[in-house]
Design an enzyme around this catalytic site. Structure first.
Site, PDB file in Angstrom:
ATOM      1  N   GLU A 192       0.743  -1.367  -0.004  1.00  0.00           N
ATOM      2  CA  GLU A 192       0.119   0.162  -0.024  1.00  0.00           C
ATOM      3  C   GLU A 192       0.808   1.379  -0.105  1.00  0.00           C
ATOM      4  O   GLU A 192       0.817   1.942   0.902  1.00  0.00           O
ATOM      5  CB  GLU A 192      -0.742   0.022   1.189  1.00  0.00           C
ATOM      6  CG  GLU A 192      -1.781  -0.930   1.199  1.00  0.00           C
ATOM      7  CD  GLU A 192      -2.774  -1.273   2.331  1.00  0.00           C
ATOM      8  OE1 GLU A 192      -2.691  -0.488   3.436  1.00  0.00           O
ATOM      9  OE2 GLU A 192      -3.419  -2.407   2.313  1.00  0.00           O
TER      10      GLU A 192
ATOM     11  N   ASN B  20       1.676  -5.053  -3.331  1.00  0.00           N
ATOM     12  CA  ASN B  20       0.481  -5.519  -2.871  1.00  0.00           C
ATOM     13  C   ASN B  20      -0.354  -4.313  -2.631  1.00  0.00           C
ATOM     14  O   ASN B  20       0.260  -3.199  -1.935  1.00  0.00           O
ATOM     15  CB  ASN B  20       0.757  -6.513  -1.651  1.00  0.00           C
ATOM     16  CG  ASN B  20      -0.891  -6.969  -1.437  1.00  0.00           C
ATOM     17  OD1 ASN B  20      -1.244  -7.722  -2.105  1.00  0.00           O
ATOM     18  ND2 ASN B  20      -1.356  -6.808  -0.326  1.00  0.00           N
TER      19      ASN B  20
ATOM     20  N   HIS C 264     -10.444  -6.282  -1.961  1.00  0.00           N
ATOM     21  CA  HIS C 264     -11.269  -6.136  -1.423  1.00  0.00           C
ATOM     22  C   HIS C 264     -12.713  -5.058  -1.884  1.00  0.00           C
ATOM     23  O   HIS C 264     -12.221  -3.996  -2.347  1.00  0.00           O
ATOM     24  CB  HIS C 264     -10.854  -4.987   0.066  1.00  0.00           C
ATOM     25  CG  HIS C 264     -10.003  -5.841   0.643  1.00  0.00           C
ATOM     26  ND1 HIS C 264     -10.134  -6.708   1.421  1.00  0.00           N
ATOM     27  CD2 HIS C 264      -8.456  -5.592   0.924  1.00  0.00           C
ATOM     28  CE1 HIS C 264      -9.262  -7.188   2.208  1.00  0.00           C
ATOM     29  NE2 HIS C 264      -8.385  -6.566   1.744  1.00  0.00           N
TER      30      HIS C 264
ATOM     31  N   GLU D 182      -6.393 -10.627  -1.126  1.00  0.00           N
ATOM     32  CA  GLU D 182      -7.195 -10.627  -0.098  1.00  0.00           C
ATOM     33  C   GLU D 182      -8.674 -10.388  -0.204  1.00  0.00           C
ATOM     34  O   GLU D 182      -9.177  -9.513   0.280  1.00  0.00           O
ATOM     35  CB  GLU D 182      -6.696  -9.236   0.717  1.00  0.00           C
ATOM     36  CG  GLU D 182      -5.118  -9.192   1.049  1.00  0.00           C
ATOM     37  CD  GLU D 182      -4.794  -7.882   1.794  1.00  0.00           C
ATOM     38  OE1 GLU D 182      -5.539  -7.077   2.317  1.00  0.00           O
ATOM     39  OE2 GLU D 182      -3.349  -7.654   1.951  1.00  0.00           O
TER      40      GLU D 182
ATOM     41  N   ASP E  79     -12.484 -10.342  -0.643  1.00  0.00           N
ATOM     42  CA  ASP E  79     -13.752 -10.251   0.286  1.00  0.00           C
ATOM     43  C   ASP E  79     -14.743  -9.426  -0.384  1.00  0.00           C
ATOM     44  O   ASP E  79     -14.322  -8.477  -1.329  1.00  0.00           O
ATOM     45  CB  ASP E  79     -13.790 -10.106   1.791  1.00  0.00           C
ATOM     46  CG  ASP E  79     -12.890  -8.757   2.113  1.00  0.00           C
ATOM     47  OD1 ASP E  79     -12.979  -7.918   1.271  1.00  0.00           O
ATOM     48  OD2 ASP E  79     -12.355  -8.648   3.260  1.00  0.00           O
TER      49      ASP E  79
END
Length: 362
Positions: A173, A214, A250, A279, A281
């Site tokens: 990030e 990432n 996400h 990651e 979801d």
């Protein structure tokens, strides 16, 4: 561009048909399938036939205390990521005093079950130990010392798990939404060179591990993902061992599905890089209902199809697999139901969509 375009209502019907659901109430009153009503084939078995790593982030407290969680984590996945126990605040809460217990337990769990491990994360602006942030803030840790501290942290953690971590999220990030570098303590004190340095240090500590950038909101082609593309292109031209691009995934159904995911993966592949969804979801505004769950299923399937359609993408990780332990409600007020399984571990339409996608991807 490969996209999953089944209408959400049609997807729900198809998913329930595939799963043979008679139903138990599990997600805000919506019926979900119990384990006894489903095919014995796991996501893991299907993924292995498709030559894909299907992974999950692991909550170590749940792993130790919840036998249903532990059994599902081993059965359904062939890759695991530490949700928190490999982050800096966890492994070095006091300067020079390390706590590897949680990380060691995850690596041991994975080895016993034939799973690979993704390391998460070495350099981040968040979840840093208090001694580090306080020292930088009060000036007792200057730039030169900070660089040495960062090098020691990266080297120590990667060396400890040398040969046991398949992929590392090395730098996490580092860009804002507009593509500018995040104004973190690393950028403020060390300048942008810290990114290349971290990759070089990690590679020296374990030359066989694959090293990833990432971030979130980089699923499609946009200013942020383009900034990563340009960074990776420049660093690789300079010989920096940046080998992968991790797309967190996400998503939230109220914001729509990102555009040109396949095209984004393709351009990193052309650089000679691996790609991964790291990651995933898909949250929603609560309460959940059948329409929202069907849309969620389509979003999971859309990301999975993009991965399966890209030669460079061999890893697809969800950020937790049951709503019982999801991070989402604690961060996004009024939102949740973001994972493949309900709080009772009943399998939601999203599970069926992933199951079906993996079966078709063989």
């Amino acid at each position: 561009m490969k996209k999953f375009r089944m209408p959400v209502v049609g997807l729900l019907s198809a998913t329930l048909l595939v799963m043979g659901v008679t139903g138990v109430t599990g997600v805000m009153g919506v019926q979900t399938a119990s384990a006894d009503e489903l095919s014995p084939v796991s996501l893991r078995a299907l993924a292995e036939r498709a030559d894909l790593r299907i992974g999950t982030a692991v909550d170590m407290a749940a792993l130790g205390e919840d036998t249903t969680y532990r059994r599902a984590a081993g059965r359904e996945f062939n890759s695991v990521t530490a949700e928190n126990v490999m982050k800096w605040e966890a492994v070095e809460p006091v300067r020079g005093t390390y706590d590897w217990s949680g990380a060691d337990e995850l690596v041991r769990f994975a080895r016993e079950r034939g799973q690979v491990v993704r390391g998460h994360t070495l350099v981040w602006h968040s979840q840093l130990p208090g001694w580090l942030t306080a020292g930088v803030a009060d000036g007792s840790i200057g730039a030169g010392e900070l660089r040495g501290i960062l090098r020691k942290h990266v080297t120590t953690e990667v060396k400890r798990y040398k040969g046991r971590i398949q992929q590392w999220d090395v730098v996490n990030e580092v860009f804002e939404e507009d593509g500018s570098l995040r104004n973190s303590i690393w950028l403020q004190k060390l300048g942008p060179s810290y990114i290349a340095d971290a990759f070089r240090w990690a590679h020296a500590a374990d030359p066989k591990a694959k090293l990833f950038l990432n971030d979130y909101n980089v699923e499609g082609v946009n200013a942020k993902s383009t900034a990563y593309y340009e960074l990776a292109k420049r660093l690789r031209a300079e010989g920096v061992p940046v080998q992968g691009f991790g797309i967190q995934g996400h998503l939230a159904i109220q914001y729509g599905f990102p555009g040109d995911v396949a095209g984004n993966l393709a351009r990193f592949e052309r650089l000679g890089m691996q790609t991964a969804f790291t990651e995933v979801d898909v949250r929603m505004i609560l309460p959940a209902n059948e329409e929202k769950l069907a849309t969620q299923a389509a979003y999971f399937r859309g990301l999975l199809d993009a991965c399966l359609g890209a030669r460079s993408c061999r890893s697809f990780t969800v950020w937790g697999f049951t709503d019982k332990y999801s991070w989402v409600p604690g961060v996004f007020a009024g939102q949740g139901a973001a994972t493949l399984l309900g709080e009772d571990f009943g399998r939601k339409p999203a599970y069926g969509a992933v199951e079906e996608g993996l079966a078709e991807g063989r």
